[in-house]
Design a protein around this motif. Structure first.
Motif, PDB file in Angstrom:
ATOM      1  N   ILE A 156       0.864  -1.181   0.000  1.00 49.45           N
ATOM      2  CA  ILE A 156       0.000   0.000   0.000  1.00 49.45           C
ATOM      3  C   ILE A 156       0.902   1.233   0.000  1.00 49.45           C
ATOM      4  O   ILE A 156       1.649   1.471   0.939  1.00 49.45           O
ATOM      5  N   ASN A 157       0.843   1.991  -1.089  1.00 50.06           N
ATOM      6  CA  ASN A 157       1.753   3.125  -1.200  1.00 50.06           C
ATOM      7  C   ASN A 157       1.222   4.114  -2.226  1.00 50.06           C
ATOM      8  O   ASN A 157       0.576   3.723  -3.199  1.00 50.06           O
ATOM      9  N   ASP A 158       1.472   5.391  -1.990  1.00 50.91           N
ATOM     10  CA  ASP A 158       1.082   6.424  -2.941  1.00 50.91           C
ATOM     11  C   ASP A 158       2.017   7.613  -2.761  1.00 50.91           C
ATOM     12  O   ASP A 158       2.655   7.761  -1.725  1.00 50.91           O
ATOM     13  N   ASN A 159       2.090   8.424  -3.778  1.00 48.23           N
ATOM     14  CA  ASN A 159       2.904   9.636  -3.749  1.00 48.23           C
ATOM     15  C   ASN A 159       2.421  10.513  -4.892  1.00 48.23           C
ATOM     16  O   ASN A 159       2.576  10.146  -6.060  1.00 48.23           O
ATOM     17  N   PRO A 160       1.804  11.659  -4.604  1.00 48.79           N
ATOM     18  CA  PRO A 160       1.261  12.516  -5.679  1.00 48.79           C
ATOM     19  C   PRO A 160       2.273  12.861  -6.758  1.00 48.79           C
ATOM     20  O   PRO A 160       1.896  13.046  -7.919  1.00 48.79           O
ATOM     21  N   THR A 161       3.553  12.942  -6.416  1.00 50.08           N
ATOM     22  CA  THR A 161       4.561  13.245  -7.433  1.00 50.08           C
ATOM     23  C   THR A 161       4.644  12.126  -8.466  1.00 50.08           C
ATOM     24  O   THR A 161       4.905  12.362  -9.648  1.00 50.08           O
ATOM     25  N   ASN A 162       4.388  10.888  -8.017  1.00 48.39           N
ATOM     26  CA  ASN A 162       4.457   9.745  -8.929  1.00 48.39           C
ATOM     27  C   ASN A 162       3.202   9.592  -9.784  1.00 48.39           C
ATOM     28  O   ASN A 162       3.090   8.631 -10.545  1.00 48.39           O
ATOM     29  N   TRP A 163       2.269  10.530  -9.665  1.00 49.20           N
ATOM     30  CA  TRP A 163       1.100  10.521 -10.541  1.00 49.20           C
ATOM     31  C   TRP A 163       1.458  10.994 -11.948  1.00 49.20           C
ATOM     32  O   TRP A 163       0.660  10.888 -12.866  1.00 49.20           O
ATOM     33  N   PHE A 164       2.684  11.531 -12.089  1.00 51.73           N
ATOM     34  CA  PHE A 164       3.160  11.966 -13.396  1.00 51.73           C
ATOM     35  C   PHE A 164       4.061  10.887 -14.002  1.00 51.73           C
ATOM     36  O   PHE A 164       4.644  10.081 -13.282  1.00 51.73           O
ATOM     37  N   GLU A 165       4.202  10.932 -15.318  1.00 51.23           N
ATOM     38  CA  GLU A 165       5.118  10.002 -15.980  1.00 51.23           C
ATOM     39  C   GLU A 165       6.554  10.307 -15.583  1.00 51.23           C
ATOM     40  O   GLU A 165       6.879  11.412 -15.140  1.00 51.23           O
ATOM     41  N   LEU A 166       7.416   9.324 -15.785  1.00 53.73           N
ATOM     42  CA  LEU A 166       8.806   9.444 -15.342  1.00 53.73           C
ATOM     43  C   LEU A 166       9.513  10.675 -15.897  1.00 53.73           C
ATOM     44  O   LEU A 166      10.334  11.288 -15.219  1.00 53.73           O
ATOM     45  N   GLU A 167       9.213  11.062 -17.122  1.00 51.48           N
ATOM     46  CA  GLU A 167       9.930  12.168 -17.749  1.00 51.48           C
ATOM     47  C   GLU A 167       9.195  13.500 -17.636  1.00 51.48           C
ATOM     48  O   GLU A 167       9.593  14.479 -18.258  1.00 51.48           O
TER      49      GLU A 167
END
Length: 866
Positions: A430-441
């Motif tokens: 169980i993990n989330d991070n709003p920054t990771n809602w964007f693609e890697l680049e």
């Protein structure tokens, strides 16, 4: 009732069109009132304890949410410590300070920070770290030497390797961050070219930027999904006029649902922005079943109205139950104590119900309004192309024999799937991070990666220490008793005024002292002595409770800092002990040996008083309250993942257990990184509860629908296999269980049961009609099987535009919804027949004789009579 509705629809199609059109226009009129909410903090109710404490901590210490701007120079031998780079940093800092929405007094940059040095024995000097940009390399080197001596700045404003300088930009409100982000990018574009790279990150800008891009994506994905659905249905039904019907249902469903939500005053949140994407494919499910049967049975000369009534009547019960089960799946989200999730679940459930109503009214009305010439052309294209001999039809005809031959093998494979899925589910993180809602680049994702590689961390959390005293009530009681002695000779008016002040400010000595100071200024000579006495009393009592001037309490806070750093979970901590150690060092030798906490409360007070002469005197109150009753540590983390923040919380729980808090001290957590953990935990627990509750409800509904416990449990098989397989796959792939994945549980529940209901309902009817299990099953894989397969393909393909979205949650939804449709369809068409074959003697012993379906027979007679 249903007969009257259908009769009205096919007899008065224009009335249906006008009514649906009017509702759609009314809904469209609500759209301009849209309110946008992109703050994940609103995942928690306003009165949530953690959220209330977070806001209290920000207010108590004057803290603001921050954006982080990084200036990187990896080419110069001195990194950022060269005149050209520092000049650009200074220019950028001053441009940001001029922007509206910035808390300018708290902005942190080399240009706005103090250098602390010795002035002489027992004296200290504060001067700007970089009052102006250096013109020479020698000046830049001097700045480097200054920063290296100040732990509060090192690895915060400049990375340890000297290659990155940061600007920490406090903002008045998180919803301003996207606009400020764009302004900063404009300023950066205007800076002289060079070897520098510029990055902007921070949770506020990530969350607000996601919100902006989310709405752009909503405007692209929903129409794209609609267009693709239209094309796929056109391939199946080969008639543009006929395919228009489900598209009208889908568009009306989306517009009315969104208009209703906006009209009722609900803001469009990250969650509710996906309503249109979810409803567009779901809304055409029933229409595809209707069109499939209508196109299969229509021939020139057939009464179109009678056929429309017959088709809808045949499909009414399975469509009703599939709609209800889907509604239950989404409505179950209301059990989660997360307002945006409740809104999302409620309005998707409403939209599904609306789509059902439109399917049994608008679609037959539309078909009845089509000209005979149009329908005859459709029939010619469909039947002349030998619809019954398409590759899909031929493939489906092989399935009955295959499933009966390999029934036990298929069942064994399902059992194996359950076992593997269970193993995968055990691996879910169980993990989330709003920054990771964007693609890697994406620039924000790149900025996050680069800056956290160099700095102590751009993610923030706060740990507060509050001294409540041994007994706050006793302190108030002592104040009342002592003041009573002071005022025993005062007049009643003064006593009454003091009583009012004591009642209002009795728990806050600082506020009470300020109120007494005002009365001292207003008092005449006869009353002044009483107010003077009260002021002295308050000063004494305030001084006796200044917990965070006490060396013992400060030493404990310093130990907490050391523990956090040694844990390796936190990049850096900043608090009052750091400031006191720095000032203490410069007041003495200026050497590292004196970088330690002062030995007495008086010296601590003197150190703080000394710092008050700096250019940033209010920085002290971001670390400790003016009454010294509460102190805060600012934690910098390199990751905003919930798992990483959770590890910090777990570590500190164990540490506090091994090193008990001093008497009277309590601790609390705050900060956006911490709040994300709280709402994510609430979502997971809420979704799990919703899933289990609605699973039981749907199982009971299946037993009621089929009037059989056995049939009800069999109907739950595709749902059970799909849910377990999807979440097992998530665990095996290492995909985090995050916000979009959590919400998918509701859709899995609602959609996976759809195919099973239609398959079982039609199987039971056809076995009765044919008088044989084998013949009935063969007929199921004709028109019903084609309808189920078409639906699976239409919905799965309808979500594929999401795969092209630049936002990861949309991609996740697209991948897993397509997978849900594929898996549930395969299980329905392969495994259900295998189970029915194994249990046929039990399930069909009373249904093996031909029994005419009343509704079917009656409607067939109606068509023939027409």
């Amino acid at each position: 009732m249903k007969h009257r509705v259908m009769e009205f629809s096919v007899s008065h199609p224009k009335w249906v069109f006008w009514l649906v059109g009017l509702l759609t226009l009314l809904a469209l009129a609500m759209i301009p009132k849209i309110q946008i909410d992109t703050d994940p903090e609103n995942m928690l109710p306003a009165d949530n304890a953690a959220r209330v404490m977070h806001e209290e901590i920000k207010h108590r210490f004057g803290l603001s949410d921050m954006m982080v701007v990084g200036v990187v120079n990896e080419d110069h031998p001195q990194g950022i410590y060269n005149p050209a780079t520092l000049s650009k940093l200074d220019t950028l800092t001053r441009a940001i300070l001029a922007m509206e929405g910035i808390v300018a007094s708290d902005l942190m940059s080399l240009s706005t920070s103090d250098n602390i040095t010795q002035k002489g024995e027992g004296q200290i000097s504060f001067h700007w770290m970089m009052e102006r940009a250096p013109k020479t390399q020698a000046h830049a080197d001097l700045i480097k030497s200054y920063v290296s001596r100040l732990p509060m700045l090192l690895n915060t404003l400049v990375s340890g390797d000297g290659k990155v300088a940061g600007i920490y930009v406090p903002i008045e409100s998180k919803d301003l961050s996207y606009g400020l982000y764009q302004q900063m990018l404009t300023v950066i574009e205007q800076l002289p070219s060079g070897h520098e790279q510029y990055h902007i990150t921070g949770l506020p800008v990530a969350e607000d930027t996601f919100g902006v891009e989310m709405f752009k994506q909503m405007a692209i994905s929903a129409p794209a999904a609609g267009l693709l659905i239209f094309v796929v249905m056109l391939l199946f039904f080969r008639s543009v006029p006929l395919v228009v019907a489900p598209m009208l249902v889908a568009m009306a469903t989306v517009i009315i649902t969104m208009g209703l939500m906006i009209g009722l005053g609900y803001p469009v949140h990250i969650m509710s922005s996906m309503i249109a994407i979810f409803l567009m494919p779901i809304a055409v499910v029933d229409s595809v079943h209707i069109l499939s049967e209508f196109s299969d049975h229509y021939r020139p000369g057939v009464d179109k109205k009678a056929l429309a009534r017959r088709v809808v009547n045949n499909l009414f019960q399975p469509m009703l139950f599939t709609s209800i089960t889907s509604m239950v799946g989404f409505a179950s989200l209301n059990t989660a104590d997360i307002p945006p999730v409740q809104v999302f679940g409620s309005f998707v459930a409403f939209g599904i119900g609306l789509a059902f109503v439109l399917s049994i009214t608008l679609v037959p009305a539309y078909m009845a309004s089509l000209s005979d010439q149009t329908l005859n052309k459709m029939a010619k294209r469909v039947h002349d192309s030998e619809e019954a001999n398409t590759p899909l039809a031929r493939f489906l005809r092989h399935i009955p024999a295959f499933t009966m031959k390999y029934s036990k093998t298929l069942i064994a494979m399902v059992v194996m799937m359950f076992a593997i899925s269970g193993w995968g589910i055990s691996k879910i993180v169980i993990n989330d991070n709003p920054t990771n809602w964007f693609e890697l680049e994406h620039p924000i994702r790149v900025a996050d990666r680069v800056l956290n590689e160099h700095f102590a961390g751009t993610y923030q959390a706060y740990l507060t220490f509050t001294y409540a005293g041994d007994n706050t009530h006793n302190q108030a009681q002592q104040l009342a008793e002592r003041s009573g002695l002071l005022l025993q000779d005062a007049n009643d008016e003064l006593k009454q005024l003091w009583h009012e002040l004591l009642t209002k400010h009795g728990q806050d000595i600082n506020a009470l002292s300020q109120a007494v100071l005002e009365q001292q200024f207003l008092a005449d000579d006869s009353q002044l002595r009483y107010w003077d006495g009260l002021s002295t009393l308050l000063e004494f009592m305030s001084g006796s409770s200044k917990a965070f001037l006490d060396p013992k309490q400060l030493a404990y806070v310093s130990d907490v800092q050391a523990a956090l750093i040694n844990s390796g979970l936190v990049g850096k901590t900043t608090g009052l002990p750091d400031l006191l150690k720095t000032v203490n060092r410069e007041l003495h030798s200026g050497k590292d040996r004196d970088y330690q906490l002062p030995a007495s409360e008086a010296v601590n007070a003197q150190a703080i008083l000394t710092y008050q002469s700096s250019h940033r005197p209010n920085d002290v109150w971001h670390m400790v309250t003016p009454d010294y009753q509460s102190a805060v540590l600012w934690l910098q983390l390199k990751s905003g993942d919930n798992q990483d923040m959770t590890k910090v919380l777990a570590f500190m729980d164990k540490w506090f257990e091994a090193h008990p808090l001093p008497k009277g001290i309590t601790v609390d957590w705050g900060g956006l990184t911490y709040i994300n953990v709280v709402w994510q935990d609430a979502m997971v627990s809420g979704m799990l509860e919703s899933l289990m509750t609605s699973f039981v409800v749907v199982a009971l509904m299946m037993m009621v629908l089929f009037r059989s416990v056995a049939w009800g449990l069999i109907a739950m098989l595709p749902l059970s296999v799909t849910i377990s397989f999807i979440y097992g796959l998530i665990g095996l792939m290492g995909k985090n269980y995050d916000m979009p994945v959590a919400v998918l549980s509701a859709l899995t529940l609602g959609m996976s049961i759809d195919f099973a209901i239609h398959f079982i309902e039609r199987t039971r009817v056809l076995v009765k009609e044919q008088g044989s299990w084998q013949k009935g099953l063969t007929q199921v894989f004709e028109e019903p099987g084609r309808a189920i397969s078409r639906n699976a393909m239409v919905i799965a393909l309808g979500f594929t535009p999401l795969l092209l979205a630049p936002l990861v949650p949309y991609q996740t939804v697209g991948v897993f919804l397509a997978s849900i449709m594929a898996i549930s369809c395969v299980i329905t068409l392969l495994v259900l027949p295998a189970i029915l074959n194994v249990l046929k003697s039990v399930l069909f012993n009373s249904e093996s004789k031909p029994v005419s379906n009343v509704s079917t027979a009656s409607t067939e007679r109606e068509v023939d009579h027409a």
